[in-house]
Scaffold this motif. Structure first.
Motif, PDB file in Angstrom:
ATOM      1  N   PRO A 133       4.454  -5.784   2.226  1.00 28.59           N
ATOM      2  CA  PRO A 133       5.602  -6.337   1.505  1.00 28.59           C
ATOM      3  C   PRO A 133       5.491  -6.235  -0.023  1.00 28.59           C
ATOM      4  O   PRO A 133       6.482  -6.487  -0.701  1.00 28.59           O
ATOM      5  N   VAL A 134       4.319  -5.876  -0.525  1.00 26.22           N
ATOM      6  CA  VAL A 134       4.160  -5.754  -1.977  1.00 26.22           C
ATOM      7  C   VAL A 134       5.208  -4.800  -2.554  1.00 26.22           C
ATOM      8  O   VAL A 134       5.725  -5.016  -3.652  1.00 26.22           O
ATOM      9  N   PHE A 135       5.524  -3.748  -1.789  1.00 23.63           N
ATOM     10  CA  PHE A 135       6.476  -2.750  -2.280  1.00 23.63           C
ATOM     11  C   PHE A 135       7.876  -2.946  -1.689  1.00 23.63           C
ATOM     12  O   PHE A 135       8.698  -2.035  -1.708  1.00 23.63           O
ATOM     13  N   GLY A 136       8.113  -4.120  -1.119  1.00 22.19           N
ATOM     14  CA  GLY A 136       9.438  -4.418  -0.596  1.00 22.19           C
ATOM     15  C   GLY A 136       9.419  -4.554   0.917  1.00 22.19           C
ATOM     16  O   GLY A 136       8.447  -4.142   1.582  1.00 22.19           O
ATOM     17  N   SER A 137      10.511  -5.090   1.444  1.00 19.53           N
ATOM     18  CA  SER A 137      10.560  -5.276   2.896  1.00 19.53           C
ATOM     19  C   SER A 137      10.777  -3.917   3.567  1.00 19.53           C
ATOM     20  O   SER A 137      11.333  -2.996   2.961  1.00 19.53           O
ATOM     21  N   GLY A 138      10.302  -3.816   4.779  1.00 15.17           N
ATOM     22  CA  GLY A 138      10.440  -2.566   5.519  1.00 15.17           C
ATOM     23  C   GLY A 138       9.474  -1.486   5.061  1.00 15.17           C
ATOM     24  O   GLY A 138       9.639  -0.309   5.383  1.00 15.17           O
ATOM     25  N   ARG A 139       8.451  -1.896   4.302  1.00 14.32           N
ATOM     26  CA  ARG A 139       7.434  -0.918   3.854  1.00 14.32           C
ATOM     27  C   ARG A 139       6.158  -1.146   4.666  1.00 14.32           C
ATOM     28  O   ARG A 139       5.807  -2.292   4.968  1.00 14.32           O
ATOM     29  N   PHE A 140       5.509  -0.024   4.978  1.00 14.19           N
ATOM     30  CA  PHE A 140       4.297  -0.101   5.778  1.00 14.19           C
ATOM     31  C   PHE A 140       3.166   0.672   5.111  1.00 14.19           C
ATOM     32  O   PHE A 140       3.379   1.748   4.548  1.00 14.19           O
ATOM     33  N   ALA A 141       1.991   0.063   5.194  1.00 16.38           N
ATOM     34  CA  ALA A 141       0.799   0.736   4.672  1.00 16.38           C
ATOM     35  C   ALA A 141       0.156   1.494   5.821  1.00 16.38           C
ATOM     36  O   ALA A 141      -0.097   0.924   6.885  1.00 16.38           O
ATOM     37  N   TYR A 142      -0.035   2.795   5.620  1.00 16.24           N
ATOM     38  CA  TYR A 142      -0.664   3.640   6.639  1.00 16.24           C
ATOM     39  C   TYR A 142      -2.029   4.087   6.122  1.00 16.24           C
ATOM     40  O   TYR A 142      -2.129   4.603   5.007  1.00 16.24           O
ATOM     41  N   LYS A 143      -3.044   3.880   6.946  1.00 15.22           N
ATOM     42  CA  LYS A 143      -4.377   4.369   6.568  1.00 15.22           C
ATOM     43  C   LYS A 143      -4.589   5.711   7.245  1.00 15.22           C
ATOM     44  O   LYS A 143      -4.251   5.876   8.421  1.00 15.22           O
ATOM     45  N   MET A 144      -5.093   6.678   6.491  1.00 13.43           N
ATOM     46  CA  MET A 144      -5.381   7.987   7.091  1.00 13.43           C
ATOM     47  C   MET A 144      -6.530   8.667   6.370  1.00 13.43           C
ATOM     48  O   MET A 144      -6.849   8.328   5.236  1.00 13.43           O
ATOM     49  N   LYS A 145      -7.132   9.603   7.067  1.00 19.53           N
ATOM     50  CA  LYS A 145      -8.222  10.378   6.465  1.00 19.53           C
ATOM     51  C   LYS A 145      -7.605  11.487   5.630  1.00 19.53           C
ATOM     52  O   LYS A 145      -6.634  12.119   6.041  1.00 19.53           O
ATOM     53  N   ALA A 146      -8.185  11.710   4.459  1.00 20.32           N
ATOM     54  CA  ALA A 146      -7.651  12.769   3.594  1.00 20.32           C
ATOM     55  C   ALA A 146      -8.743  13.316   2.687  1.00 20.32           C
ATOM     56  O   ALA A 146      -9.773  12.667   2.472  1.00 20.32           O
ATOM     57  N   ILE A 147      -8.467  14.508   2.207  1.00 17.94           N
ATOM     58  CA  ILE A 147      -9.324  15.072   1.155  1.00 17.94           C
ATOM     59  C   ILE A 147      -8.512  14.930  -0.128  1.00 17.94           C
ATOM     60  O   ILE A 147      -7.384  15.413  -0.213  1.00 17.94           O
ATOM     61  N   THR A 148      -9.087  14.261  -1.097  1.00 17.09           N
ATOM     62  CA  THR A 148      -8.396  14.070  -2.362  1.00 17.09           C
ATOM     63  C   THR A 148      -9.165  14.801  -3.461  1.00 17.09           C
ATOM     64  O   THR A 148     -10.370  14.621  -3.603  1.00 17.09           O
ATOM     65  N   ARG A 149      -8.438  15.638  -4.182  1.00 17.29           N
ATOM     66  CA  ARG A 149      -9.057  16.312  -5.325  1.00 17.29           C
ATOM     67  C   ARG A 149      -8.455  15.709  -6.581  1.00 17.29           C
ATOM     68  O   ARG A 149      -7.249  15.496  -6.638  1.00 17.29           O
ATOM     69  N   SER A 150      -9.301  15.441  -7.537  1.00 22.04           N
ATOM     70  CA  SER A 150      -8.742  14.898  -8.771  1.00 22.04           C
ATOM     71  C   SER A 150      -9.351  15.584  -9.976  1.00 22.04           C
ATOM     72  O   SER A 150     -10.515  15.969  -9.981  1.00 22.04           O
TER      73      SER A 150
END
Ligand SMILES: [Cu+2]
Lengths: 227, 290
Positions: B228-245
Motif C-alpha cells: 500500500p505504500v505506493f497506493g491501493s491495488g499495488r503489489f510487491a513481487y519478489k523475483m530473482k534477477a541480475i542487476t547491473r549498475s
C-alpha cells in the motif's frame, strides 16, 4: 641604585644573545638577501625554501641547529608542511593526537620509519644528508610533509607573500637556489650567483613553475568509507 | 510532514555529538532522486521520488599491528521521502571491519573484511527487519591521482513479519532478500580539488518490483504481498534477477575534510520471462569526515 645595577646585569645575562645582536646591527658585519618566490602568474609562493650556498665553504659553519626542532602531528596532519633544516639536525616527531601515527620516509636523503607511536618518540631523527625528504604516515595516507635538508646554514622559508629574508650572511659570493615541494623541473635550474657585501641587501626574485597539487585526499568519497 | 519529528532531532543530535566527541567518523547529508522507486517495467507502475538522507558513523579503531586495523563502527541513517512517506526509515547498524595494509606507504594494496548488522525501521511496518552484510574488498592506490578497488559482498535481508498470503500456495515474504554483489571501481583526480569516480556492479539476487496486478511479473515472482505504500491495488513481487549498475560521480573537496559529490547511477535489472526494469538515480551528497 646597587639593586638596580644588579637587576640590569641579571637581565643582560638572560638577554645575552639579543643584546649582542643589538650591539652589532645587521649591515655592519653581515649581509642580507631579500628573496621573493613567485609562481608563473606573479603570485607569492608560500613554503618555498631559499638556500644560499657560500662559495667559500668554510663560511658554512655558522648557525647549526642546537634547539629542538619538531614536526608536530595535530588533527591527523603534519605541522609544518615544509621544514627547512641544516644537515646534521635532529628532528623530533611528537604526536599531539590521541591516536597513533606511523611516520616514514622513502626519500634517498633520509629513509626511516617510526612505527606506531603516541607521544614523543624516544630519540629524534638525524637528517645527515642534503636533499628533500618526503614524510608520510602509514595510518593516514593523506598526511604529507617535507623536511628540506640544506647543506648550507643560510636558508629561509617563504611566507604567504612569497618573501623570505636570509640574514647574518658573511660577505662573499653565494650560489642561491629555490626549492618547493611542487617545483616543476630541477632545483639546480633555479641556481644563480650573487655577491653579498657587508652593507645593504641583495634582492633575488624567482618566477618558478609549479606542478598541480595532486595530494591524496582526506575528504571522503561517497561509498568508500573505511578505505 | 510528520517525518521531521524525527529527522530534526536526529540532525540536532549529530550537531551535539560533533561538539563533544572525538569518536565521530563521518556525517553526511544526501538528496537522492530515484526515477523508478518501484523497480517497475511499465510506465503506469513507475513511481519516482526524492529523499533526504542524513547519516552518521561513529566508532573506535584498534591498530592491532603496524599493518592491521580492527574497527567497530556504529552507523545511523534516516531517510525522508517527499511523496511516498511509507518509505521513510531510520536505520542503525553495527559494523566490524578488519583492514590489512600490505606494507608501507600509500601505494601498497589493502584488504578489508567487514560484516555488519543493520536494524531497518520503516514507516511501513512490513519493511522493518534486519540487513546483514559480509564483504571482502581489495583496494590499491595507483598514484596520488588514482586508485582502484574490487569487492564481493553478500547481503541478506530478513523482515520481522511476513504479510498475509494472498493465496495459500504463494509465499508472501517479499522483503526477505538475498543477493551477491561483485563490484569494480576506480577514482581519478581530474583536478587537485575534483575526483571523478566510477563503479560497475553486478548483483545476482532478489529484487522487489511493485506493480499493479501483472501476469508476466506474477509468473516470474517467488513471493507476492500487497504494497500500500505506493497506493491501493499495488503489489510487491519478489523475483530473482541480475542487476547491473554503473555509477559515476564527481566529488569536490570542501575545506580539506569534507566533500560535495554529484553522483549518477544507472541500474538495469533482468529477471526471467522478459521482466526487466531500468532506474536512474541522481545523488547530491555532502560528507564530512573527522
Ligand atoms: Cu597518522
Amino acid at each position: 641604585m646597587k639593586n638596580t645595577l644588579r637587576e640590569l646585569r641579571v637581565r643582560m645575562a638572560h638577554a645575552g644573545f639579543a643584546l649582542t645582536f643589538c650591539l652589532s646591527p645587521v649591515g655592519a658585519h653581515a649581509g642580507e638577501i631579500h628573496a621573493l618566490v613567485r609562481d608563473k602568474t606573479g603570485k607569492g609562493v608560500v613554503d618555498a625554501v631559499v638556500v644560499a650556498l657560500p662559495a667559500n665553504r668554510s663560511a658554512g659553519n655558522a648557525g647549526g641547529a642546537s634547539a629542538t626542532i619538531i614536526v608536530d602531528q595535530v588533527n591527523k596532519e603534519f605541522i609544518p608542511y615544509v621544514l627547512p633544516v641544516q644537515v646534521g639536525t635532529a628532528v623530533n616527531f611528537p604526536n599531539k593526537d590521541n591516536i597513533r601515527h606511523h611516520v616514514y620516509s622513502f626519500s634517498p636523503a633520509k629513509n626511516f620509519e617510526l612505527p606506531l607511536y603516541m607521544g614523543t618518540p624516544a630519540s629524534p631523527v638525524l637528517f645527515d644528508k642534503p636533499g628533500a625528504v618526503v614524510l608520510g604516515c602509514n595510518i593516514h595516507d593523506w598526511m604529507i610533509a617535507y623536511v628540506y635538508v640544506s647543506d648550507s646554514p643560510y636558508f629561509a622559508k617563504t611566507g604567504a607573500d612569497g618573501k623570505a629574508n636570509l640574514t647574518e650572511l658573511p660577505p662573499g659570493d653565494y650560489t642561491l637556489r629555490a626549492w618547493h615541494p611542487r617545483l616543476a623541473g630541477k632545483e639546480e635550474a633555479t641556481e644563480r650567483k650573487v655577491a653579498v657585501s657587508r652593507t645593504g641587501a641583495v634582492e633575488a626574485t624567482w618566477d618558478i613553475g609549479l606542478t598541480p597539487e595532486f595530494r591524496i585526499r582526506r575528504a571522503p568519497i561517497p561509498g568508500q568509507r573505511g578505505y | 510532514m510528520t517525518v521531521w519529528k524525527w529527522v530534526l532531532p536526529f540532525v540536532w543530535g549529530l550537531h551535539a555529538l560533533d561538539a563533544s566527541a572525538g569518536w565521530l567518523d563521518e556525517v553526511g547529508l544526501e538528496l537522492r532522486f530515484d526515477d523508478n522507486l518501484t523497480r517497475a517495467q511499465l510506465d503506469r507502475d513507475i513511481k519516482s521520488d526524492t529523499a533526504l538522507v542524513v547519516s552518521a558513523a561513529a566508532g573506535t579503531g584498534y591498530q592491532l599491528t603496524d599493518n592491521g586495523r580492527l574497527s567497530l563502527t556504529l552507523t545511523l541513517s534516516g531517510s525522508a521521502y517527499q511523496r511516498y512517506e511509507g518509505l521513510n526509515n531510520l536505520n542503525a547498524g553495527l559494523e566490524l571491519a578488519y583492514r590489512w595494509k600490505f606494507g608501507l606507504g600509500p601505494y601498497v594494496p589493502e584488504l578489508r573484511l567487514s560484516g555488519s548488522a543493520t536494524r531497518l525501521d520503516y514507516r511501513d511496518a512490513p519493511r522493518d527487519g534486519w540487513l546483514y552484510l559480509g564483504e571482502i574488498a581489495i583496494a590499491k592506490r595507483l598514484s596520488d591521482r588514482s586508485g582502484i578497488r574490487m569487492s564481493y559482498r553478500v547481503e541478506q535481508r530478513e523482515s520481522d513479519t511476513v504479510a498475509d498470503r494472498l493465496r495459500p500456495a504463494i509465499a508472501a515474504d517479499v522483503f526477505d532478500l538475498t543477493s551477491q554483489n561483485l563490484s569494480f571501481g576506480g577514482d581519478y583526480a581530474i583536478h587537485p580539488e575534483y575526483v571523478f569516480s566510477a563503479a560497475y556492479t553486478i548483483r545476482d539476487g532478489d529484487i522487489v518490483s511493485t506493480t499493479r496486478r501483472n501476469l508476466p511479473v506474477f509468473l516470474a515472482s517467488s513471493a507476492i504481498a500487497a504494497d500500500p505504500v505506493f497506493g491501493s491495488g499495488r503489489f510487491a513481487y519478489k523475483m530473482k534477477a541480475i542487476t547491473r549498475s554503473l555509477s559515476l560521480g564527481v566529488s569536490r573537496v570542501v575545506g580539506g575534510q569534507a566533500s560535495f559529490t554529484l553522483g549518477y547511477e544507472y541500474l538495469d535489472s533482468r529477471a526471467k520471462g522478459g521482466i526487466d526494469y531500468e532506474a536512474n538515480l541522481v545523488r547530491a551528497t555532502y560528507l564530512y569526515q573527522f
